[in-house]
Design an enzyme around this catalytic site. Structure first.
Site, PDB file in Angstrom:
ATOM      1  N   SER A 229      -2.465  -4.102   0.876  1.00  0.00           N
ATOM      2  CA  SER A 229      -3.925  -4.009   0.827  1.00  0.00           C
ATOM      3  C   SER A 229      -4.655  -4.603   2.024  1.00  0.00           C
ATOM      4  CB  SER A 229      -4.455  -4.639  -0.464  1.00  0.00           C
ATOM      5  OG  SER A 229      -4.125  -3.834  -1.564  1.00  0.00           O
TER       6      SER A 229
ATOM      7  N   SER B  93      -6.348  -1.959  -0.613  1.00  0.00           N
ATOM      8  CA  SER B  93      -7.595  -2.066  -1.337  1.00  0.00           C
ATOM      9  C   SER B  93      -8.708  -2.756  -0.551  1.00  0.00           C
ATOM     10  CB  SER B  93      -7.356  -2.834  -2.645  1.00  0.00           C
ATOM     11  OG  SER B  93      -6.993  -4.201  -2.384  1.00  0.00           O
TER      12      SER B  93
ATOM     13  N   LYS C 215     -14.087  -9.927   1.200  1.00  0.00           N
ATOM     14  CA  LYS C 215     -13.827  -8.923   0.168  1.00  0.00           C
ATOM     15  C   LYS C 215     -14.406  -9.360  -1.174  1.00  0.00           C
ATOM     16  CE  LYS C 215      -9.695  -6.449  -1.587  1.00  0.00           C
ATOM     17  NZ  LYS C 215      -8.219  -6.392  -1.436  1.00  0.00           N
TER      18      LYS C 215
END
Length: 563
Positions: A223, A199, A118
């Site tokens: 997330s 997220s 990420k």
């Protein structure tokens, strides 16, 4: 390489591909692939052990894997926007790892296997780490984040960075999951225009389509679990402190954690084993209660549910607050019978008595706001070795965002930061500690830990839709596993921003197992035992996916080598 140049690269390489007119828009590539009778795993299904076996047998190399995954990314990224950067050194890294394997040097089961991470997890290489914001474009870190360093030590190839909900969904009340200024809008692959959740949006969509073996995500409150839920994946949200957050762009030191997003429980276990452990740079890891990290892969035991007491905190399944989740609950209730048949005792209505008070209070928001004000400058911005936009505080960040047109302000507001700045204190103040104490009391003794103790339970189980919040507040672990998908007659409902399809036919959903702190070994076993009895994942087909396979790369290489 920034997203803009990456997008141009995709267009230049693909040329004649039209991603909106059929390329990749095929049924799930579960075809048999072979060269001269030797089978190759389709990459949307390939497991860690498939890749280990192929590398050890010399069927393909790490360079072949990198090439195949890169081509697959290029096929769909212009449509789904999962990947913001490819590691420009990835082929040379893969070649070096191939060379070491040829000499008998293998660092572990992930040796030579590509992983995506990420875009808030720092790497000290040619890639940026931006949380999707131009405020951090070009900024440099003094070293790898601890989890990136552990991946490299395990021999994994860091293939690239994945898009995310900007600032890990901690900027705006008026935005969309999976959007960032640098990465654009990530979409899920199970329905056109699908909300990918967030997220860790790009990590989840990339994993779901076999664009790497797996990906790393981060979670503060949902997330990892939420994008895994709607993208047909296994996600492990570890105990806070099991994996280091050093040089991971923070929201809350009390809730942030880093974990794997993968297609199977065992794949997630392999990745967790690589990144778990103590770090000199994160004192929360000192709380790890064991000297040796458990064998998370060996925990994948078909009989793990036998004799376990598993509770259902039924009052968290609140359809008045979430009416579209009704089809999920029906499938969840049926799944409880799978657990029973596997030998578990289901104890229903092990309700969380703190549920109402937690919903009515503002303790959770205050904790995050105060943590963010302290942690972003202290734990990340002050650590940068190069900070080109001179962003040193949340106030600096807000000022940059308001002034830089590509940040899409004011359409996407900064009310989350505005509230944090208006709070008037940080996480060193007495006001913080009173809210944090109430938070953990309601979510712990009147929530997760209380239910486990009071009902003599080994674990708790919920539809993933309802599972993230209580464990997030006390830092306890959760693992989600695919459970089903919305039926064909589902009414399509937009997200609150009005840009993505949040509920629609074929969008997946999952089931979550929750346990005490540092109980990942137990939860992995329970999740694996359920996964192997249900095998839901391969019954849910993406509407779009890449078609490049390992066999294509190896076959092309063999043809070039022929005289």
């Amino acid at each position: 390489m920034a997203l803009i140049s990456l997008a141009h690269l995709f267009v230049a390489i693909l040329g004649w591909f039209s991603l909106n007119s059929g390329v990749g828009a095929v049924s799930c590539s579960n075809r048999s692939t072979d060269i001269n009778g030797t089978a190759f795993p389709p990459l949307i299904e390939a497991t860690t052990e498939d890749l280990i076996g192929g590398l050890e047998a010399g069927l393909f190399t790490s360079v072949d894997l990198v090439t195949a995954y890169t081509q697959r990314i290029m096929e769909v990224n212009a449509t789904l926007h999962m990947v913001t950067q490819l590691n420009p050194d990835v082929l040379s890294i893969a070649a070096q790892l191939d060379g070491q394997r040829a000499k008998g040097i293998v660092y572990g089961p992930l040796h030579g296997i590509p992983i995506l991470i990420k875009n808030n997890i720092a790497t000290a290489d040619k890639m940026d780490n931006t949380a999707g914001s131009y405020a951090l474009a070009g900024a440099k870190v003094p070293r790898d984040s601890s989890v990136a360093a552990k991946l490299r030590k395990a021999g994994a190839v860091i293939l690239g960075k994945t898009n995310l909900s900007q600032w890990a969904n901690y900027r705006s009340f008026n935005s969309s999951n999976g959007w960032s200024a640098i990465g654009g809008q990530t979409e899920g692959a199970y329905y056109p225009g699908q909300d990918p959740s967030g997220s860790s949006s790009g990590s989840a969509v990339a994993s779901s389509l076999g664009l790497a073996l797996a990906a790393l995500g981060t979670e503060t409150d949902g997330s990892i679990l939420s994008p895994s839920d709607v993208n047909n994946l296994v996600g492990i949200k570890p105990t806070v402190g099991l994996t280091s957050r050093y040089l991971v762009i923070p929201i809350s030191e009390h809730q942030d954690t880093v974990g794997p997003i993968a297609r199977t429980v065992k794949d997630a276990a392999y990745v967790l084993a690589a990144i778990a452990g103590k770090s000199a740079y994160d004192n929360y890891t000192n709380a790890i209660p064991f000297e040796t990290i458990p064998d998370y892969v060996a925990a994948c035991n078909f009989s793990a549910l036998q004799g376990k007491r598993i509770g259902v905190p039924r009052n968290l399944i609140d359809l008045t607050a979430d009416p579209p989740a009704a089809p999920i609950v029906a499938v969840f209730d049926a799944a409880l019978d799978i657990l029973r048949k596997a030998g578990a005792t289901i104890v229903d209505n092990t309700n969380f008595t703190g549920y109402k008070a937690l919903n009515e209070g503002n303790y959770s928001n205050i904790v995050l706001e105060a943590d963010f004000i302290s942690d972003l400058p202290k734990e990340y911005l002050s650590q940068l070795s190069y900070n080109p936009n001179k962003v040193y505080s949340v106030a600096d960040l807000r000022n940059f965002t308001h002034a830089f047109p590509l940040e899409d302000w004011p359409e996407r507001d900064t009310l989350v930061w505005d509230g944090a700045l208006a709070l008037g204190f940080d996480n060193t103040s007495p006001e913080f500690w009173s809210n944090y104490t109430m938070n953990t009391y309601l979510a712990g003794p009147l929530g997760v830990t209380g239910a486990l103790k009071n009902y003599s339970l080994d674990a708790l189980v919920l539809p993933t839709e309802f599972s993230p919040n209580f464990p997030a507040l006390i830092g306890s672990p959760v693992i989600t596993v695919p459970l089903g998908a919305y039926p064909p007659n589902t009414t399509v409902l937009l997200n609150e921003f009005g840009t993505l399809n949040a509920t629609a036919p074929n969008i997946p959903f999952g089931i979550s197992f929750m346990g005490p702190h540092f109980s990942e070994e137990l939860l992995i076993g329970l999740a694996y035992a359920f996964e192997q009895r249900s095998l839901v994942r391969n019954t849910i087909t993406p509407y779009i996916q890449p078609v490049t396979e390992l066999i294509d790369v190896v076959d092309a290489k063999l043809k070039l080598a022929r005289p």
